[in-house]
Scaffold this motif. Structure first.
Motif, mmCIF file in Angstrom:
data_model
loop_
_atom_site.group_PDB
_atom_site.id
_atom_site.type_symbol
_atom_site.label_atom_id
_atom_site.label_comp_id
_atom_site.label_asym_id
_atom_site.label_seq_id
_atom_site.Cartn_x
_atom_site.Cartn_y
_atom_site.Cartn_z
ATOM 1 N N SER A 1 0.906 -1.892 0.004
ATOM 2 C CA SER A 1 -0.187 0.305 -0.556
ATOM 3 C C SER A 1 0.936 1.242 0.153
ATOM 4 O O SER A 1 2.160 1.243 0.569
ATOM 5 C CB SER A 1 -0.775 0.054 1.182
ATOM 6 O OG SER A 1 0.083 -0.646 1.879
ATOM 7 N N LEU A 2 0.458 2.066 -0.854
ATOM 8 C CA LEU A 2 0.702 3.437 -0.418
ATOM 9 C C LEU A 2 -0.108 4.437 0.426
ATOM 10 O O LEU A 2 -1.400 4.711 -0.676
ATOM 11 C CB LEU A 2 1.124 3.931 -2.197
ATOM 12 C CG LEU A 2 3.382 3.598 -2.433
ATOM 13 C CD1 LEU A 2 2.941 4.164 -3.459
ATOM 14 C CD2 LEU A 2 3.983 3.986 -0.903
ATOM 15 N N GLY A 3 0.138 5.746 1.264
ATOM 16 C CA GLY A 3 -0.793 6.920 1.017
ATOM 17 C C GLY A 3 -0.130 7.893 0.766
ATOM 18 O O GLY A 3 0.472 7.940 -0.519
ATOM 19 N N GLU A 4 -1.482 9.013 1.218
ATOM 20 C CA GLU A 4 -0.856 10.713 0.410
ATOM 21 C C GLU A 4 0.301 11.459 1.459
ATOM 22 O O GLU A 4 0.813 10.755 2.615
ATOM 23 C CB GLU A 4 -1.842 10.940 0.141
ATOM 24 C CG GLU A 4 -3.082 10.275 -0.571
ATOM 25 C CD GLU A 4 -2.567 10.816 -1.936
ATOM 26 O OE1 GLU A 4 -1.643 11.601 -2.849
ATOM 27 O OE2 GLU A 4 -3.010 10.510 -2.930
ATOM 28 N N PRO A 5 1.026 11.997 0.940
ATOM 29 C CA PRO A 5 0.961 12.406 -0.918
ATOM 30 C C PRO A 5 1.788 11.253 -1.464
ATOM 31 O O PRO A 5 1.790 11.909 -2.998
ATOM 32 C CB PRO A 5 2.186 13.678 -1.027
ATOM 33 C CG PRO A 5 2.572 13.256 0.377
ATOM 34 C CD PRO A 5 2.146 13.148 1.143
ATOM 35 N N ASP A 6 2.712 10.407 -0.969
ATOM 36 C CA ASP A 6 3.631 9.786 -1.988
ATOM 37 C C ASP A 6 3.087 9.179 -3.482
ATOM 38 O O ASP A 6 2.834 9.471 -4.749
ATOM 39 C CB ASP A 6 4.234 8.768 -1.268
ATOM 40 C CG ASP A 6 4.834 9.048 -0.364
ATOM 41 O OD1 ASP A 6 4.967 10.538 -0.543
ATOM 42 O OD2 ASP A 6 5.400 8.197 0.773
ATOM 43 N N ALA A 7 1.276 8.387 -2.874
ATOM 44 C CA ALA A 7 1.010 7.669 -4.184
ATOM 45 C C ALA A 7 0.559 8.589 -5.503
ATOM 46 O O ALA A 7 0.660 8.047 -6.524
ATOM 47 C CB ALA A 7 -0.749 7.444 -3.577
ATOM 48 N N GLY A 8 -0.014 10.066 -5.363
ATOM 49 C CA GLY A 8 -0.389 10.809 -6.351
ATOM 50 C C GLY A 8 0.706 11.449 -6.770
ATOM 51 O O GLY A 8 0.841 11.741 -8.030
ATOM 52 N N GLU A 9 2.104 11.748 -5.906
ATOM 53 C CA GLU A 9 3.484 12.221 -6.368
ATOM 54 C C GLU A 9 3.931 11.162 -6.965
ATOM 55 O O GLU A 9 4.701 11.495 -8.259
ATOM 56 C CB GLU A 9 4.195 12.572 -5.149
ATOM 57 C CG GLU A 9 3.770 14.359 -5.069
ATOM 58 C CD GLU A 9 4.667 14.251 -3.744
ATOM 59 O OE1 GLU A 9 5.398 13.705 -3.184
ATOM 60 O OE2 GLU A 9 4.161 15.471 -2.494
ATOM 61 N N LEU A 10 3.704 10.146 -6.908
ATOM 62 C CA LEU A 10 4.696 8.713 -7.660
ATOM 63 C C LEU A 10 3.784 8.240 -8.714
ATOM 64 O O LEU A 10 4.442 7.581 -9.731
ATOM 65 C CB LEU A 10 5.439 7.888 -6.598
ATOM 66 C CG LEU A 10 6.198 8.413 -5.961
ATOM 67 C CD1 LEU A 10 6.932 7.318 -4.187
ATOM 68 C CD2 LEU A 10 7.282 9.208 -6.479
ATOM 69 N N GLY A 11 2.631 8.640 -8.964
ATOM 70 C CA GLY A 11 1.950 8.253 -9.738
ATOM 71 C C GLY A 11 0.975 6.781 -9.835
ATOM 72 O O GLY A 11 0.458 5.573 -10.334
ATOM 73 N N TYR A 12 0.937 6.255 -8.293
ATOM 74 C CA TYR A 12 0.455 5.352 -8.351
ATOM 75 C C TYR A 12 -1.230 4.930 -7.672
ATOM 76 O O TYR A 12 -1.567 4.347 -7.091
ATOM 77 C CB TYR A 12 1.168 4.701 -7.175
ATOM 78 C CG TYR A 12 2.256 4.085 -6.953
ATOM 79 C CD1 TYR A 12 3.007 2.410 -7.647
ATOM 80 C CD2 TYR A 12 3.772 4.479 -6.815
ATOM 81 C CE1 TYR A 12 3.976 2.408 -7.474
ATOM 82 C CE2 TYR A 12 4.914 4.454 -6.712
ATOM 83 C CZ TYR A 12 5.188 3.113 -7.412
ATOM 84 O OH TYR A 12 6.526 2.540 -8.206
ATOM 85 N N TYR A 13 -1.522 5.595 -8.838
ATOM 86 C CA TYR A 13 -3.378 5.517 -8.815
ATOM 87 C C TYR A 13 -3.070 4.963 -10.185
ATOM 88 O O TYR A 13 -4.811 4.771 -10.542
ATOM 89 C CB TYR A 13 -4.136 6.700 -8.857
ATOM 90 C CG TYR A 13 -4.241 7.562 -7.251
ATOM 91 C CD1 TYR A 13 -5.381 6.512 -6.535
ATOM 92 C CD2 TYR A 13 -2.952 7.745 -7.125
ATOM 93 C CE1 TYR A 13 -5.304 6.935 -5.378
ATOM 94 C CE2 TYR A 13 -3.532 8.916 -5.709
ATOM 95 C CZ TYR A 13 -4.794 8.336 -4.843
ATOM 96 O OH TYR A 13 -4.653 9.259 -3.339
ATOM 97 N N ASP A 14 -2.352 4.135 -11.211
ATOM 98 C CA ASP A 14 -2.740 3.961 -11.958
ATOM 99 C C ASP A 14 -2.133 2.616 -12.009
ATOM 100 O O ASP A 14 -0.655 2.145 -11.279
ATOM 101 C CB ASP A 14 -1.292 4.515 -12.930
ATOM 102 C CG ASP A 14 -1.435 3.932 -14.772
ATOM 103 O OD1 ASP A 14 -2.272 3.157 -14.478
ATOM 104 O OD2 ASP A 14 -0.701 5.112 -15.022
ATOM 105 N N ARG A 15 -2.792 1.538 -13.266
ATOM 106 C CA ARG A 15 -2.215 -0.084 -11.963
ATOM 107 C C ARG A 15 -1.001 -0.238 -12.810
ATOM 108 O O ARG A 15 -0.334 -0.949 -12.892
ATOM 109 C CB ARG A 15 -3.514 -0.090 -12.829
ATOM 110 C CG ARG A 15 -3.003 -2.408 -12.890
ATOM 111 C CD ARG A 15 -4.624 -3.176 -13.304
ATOM 112 N NE ARG A 15 -3.972 -4.395 -14.273
ATOM 113 C CZ ARG A 15 -4.754 -5.336 -14.330
ATOM 114 N NH1 ARG A 15 -5.874 -5.256 -13.781
ATOM 115 N NH2 ARG A 15 -4.612 -6.422 -14.695
ATOM 116 N N ALA A 16 -0.924 0.939 -14.246
ATOM 117 C CA ALA A 16 0.690 0.506 -15.121
ATOM 118 C C ALA A 16 1.778 0.370 -14.056
ATOM 119 O O ALA A 16 2.810 -0.163 -14.495
ATOM 120 C CB ALA A 16 0.556 1.550 -16.340
ATOM 121 N N LYS A 17 1.765 1.155 -13.432
ATOM 122 C CA LYS A 17 2.902 1.719 -12.107
ATOM 123 C C LYS A 17 3.173 0.313 -10.714
ATOM 124 O O LYS A 17 4.108 0.070 -11.033
ATOM 125 C CB LYS A 17 2.331 2.459 -11.122
ATOM 126 C CG LYS A 17 2.454 4.076 -11.878
ATOM 127 C CD LYS A 17 4.304 4.512 -12.281
ATOM 128 C CE LYS A 17 5.152 4.992 -10.655
ATOM 129 N NZ LYS A 17 6.288 5.332 -11.730
#
Length: 492
Positions: free
Chosen positions: A67-83
């Motif tokens: 899992s990733l929380g904010e702000p890392d998830a948004g900054e690193l692009g992990y809302y995209d399954r391709a990541k």
């Protein structure tokens, strides 16, 4: 457990928020067959049947959440399954190794849940070989394995940030080392002492304090911080407090203690316990600095008293006066002093010009008839005292043995008196203390930087563990309710 495993697979593949495969009503990818490369899974029922079969065969199926929380998830692009797909694929071999599964036998499926503020991926994996490990891993072994798996994911996600931080710290320490090299012209003849560090008022005051510690150091016993006499240790503690007030050190210390507080909070400690842990962290820094300061004191004493051996006070006083009289108005000595740089000279007594001047002064002192007469008189007194206390010793046959011993002691005293005179005339002692003080500060700076990084990383890791989804915790509680003692949940 077959039913629970199948239900878990269906849950991660279909729950709301799952990122579905193209053209499917579920979202799974992975590697269920040994000959195929990882990819999208198109048949959910087939995957369920395989999980059921493996469970009924007694295979241990492990569940993990990354899992990733904010702000890392948004900054690193992990809302995209391709990541997520390459991230999981990159760590499967590590998971297999740590869980004692042959890399060619690991079978796994994964599903990404795009949850606001907390995107995460579920992984279900097991050993698909002919002879999988059947024994449950002991809890300590399992915990060490999961920590290494967690570290692998963290480095993969934050690798670039970690490298940038490491590069920044290396550059900072490089600049400090360059400044220290500039302080020692023999080590770096082309550089000049940098005003930034060398002329700092705070550092000069700290140098003076450490110089006083060297002057007042106990004459016997260990000079390690933990073994110091109480009165002297209190003086060292005052210098520790002074060093920690330096602006650059104070900022690092505050950052380190803040990270330590955060770790305590994340462990769920009470306010009183957090404060106690903070005091322990501060005491650790103080103790480490105390050891560094005493190492500096020992180095100063070593440099300033090199070749020094204790001689009777009478000989020391005579040697000091003899050296002062010999070099007063000596053109050769004046030329020698003028030729020495005013910065600290590492191992001054090993310089060729120093040894030559030392020999010149010793010869002049030892050839002085008045001094030789004084030494013979002193030797006669020593021999008489020995005869009075130890009848039958070698002194009974005359003063020859006493004179030889006194001459040797006096020569050592002259050598030490000359070294002290040169140190005084060149300001070498002040430079020596200042340089060792700088060394203490550099080591403290490096140590605090490292400890701050460790505590910050620990706090970040604990924060991620606390961000585990409620679904994962519910799944864990369900396993406990079922009475399973199989530690097959990885929380990453």
């Amino acid at each position: 457990m077959a039913g629970l495993n199948v239900a878990h697979l269906n849950y991660i593949a279909t729950r709301p928020g799952t990122v579905y495969n193209p053209g499917c009503g579920f979202g799974l990818w992975g590697q269920l067959e040994p000959a195929k490369a990882p990819g999208n899974i198109q048949d959910l029922e087939q995957a369920k049947n395989l999980v059921r079969q493996e469970s009924n065969r007694g295979r241990i199926l492990y569940r993990a959440i990354v899992s990733l929380g904010e702000p890392d998830a948004g900054e690193l692009g992990y809302y995209d399954r391709a990541k997520w797909e390459p991230l999981i694929a990159s760590q499967i071999s590590t998971i297999a190794k740590e869980m004692h599964i042959d890399s060619g036998n690991i079978r796994w499926v994964a599903s990404m849940h795009c949850k606001a503020g907390h995107p995460h991926t579920h992984i279900l994996f097991w050993d698909g070989g002919n002879e999988p490990r059947q024994a449950v891993m002991p809890k300590p072994v399992f915990q060490r394995a999961t920590e290494r798996i967690r570290a692998g994911f963290s480095y993969q996600v934050y690798g670039e940030q970690i490298r940038q931080l490491q590069d920044s710290q290396k550059q900072m320490l490089k600049e400090i080392r360059q400044e220290l090299c500039a302080i020692c012209p023999e080590a770096n003849p082309t550089a000049a002492p940098p005003d930034k560090m060398w002329t700092s008022k705070e550092v000069k005051l700290l140098s003076l304090a450490i110089s006083n510690l060297a002057r007042d150091a106990p004459k016997s016993g260990s000079l390690k911080y933990q073994y110091l006499p109480p009165a002297y240790k209190e003086k060292v503690n005052q210098v520790i407090h002074q060093a920690l007030q330096l602006p650059e050190i104070q900022k690092l210390l505050d950052d380190y203690l803040s990270a330590a507080d955060r770790v305590s909070h994340l462990y769920g400690n009470s306010k009183d316990t957090v404060q106690k842990n903070r005091e322990k962290a501060l005491e650790k820094v103080r103790s480490g600095l105390g050891n560094e300061i005493m190492a500096g004191v020992r180095n100063i004493l070593r440099d300033l008293q090199a070749q020094a051996e204790a001689a009777p006070p009478e000989l020391q006083s005579l040697a000091k006066d003899a050296v002062a009289n010999t070099i007063a108005g000596d053109a050769q000595y004046a030329s020698f002093i003028a030729g020495l740089p005013r910065n600290r000279q590492p191992q001054l007594w090993n310089r060729e010009d120093y040894r030559g001047m030392e020999g010149h002064v010793i010869s002049a002192v030892m050839s002085d008839a008045r001094i030789r007469a004084q030494l013979k008189g002193y030797a006669k007194t020593v021999a008489q005292d020995e005869n009075a206390c130890q009848v039958g010793t070698h002194f009974q046959d005359g003063n020859a043995a006493a004179e030889k011993e006194v001459m040797a002691d006096f020569r050592k005293a002259v050598r030490q008196a000359f070294l002290q005179q040169v140190q005084s005339d060149t300001g070498w002692e002040e430079e020596c203390v200042h340089t060792h003080t700088m060394g203490v500060l550099v080591r403290l700076f490096a140590s605090l930087t490292q400890q701050r990084g460790q505590q910050s990383a620990r706090a970040a890791q604990l924060s991620k563990k606390h961000d585990l989804s409620r679904e994962a915790m519910a799944d864990y509680r369900e396993k406990r309710r079922q009475g399973s003692n199989q530690p097959n949940n990885l929380e990453i």
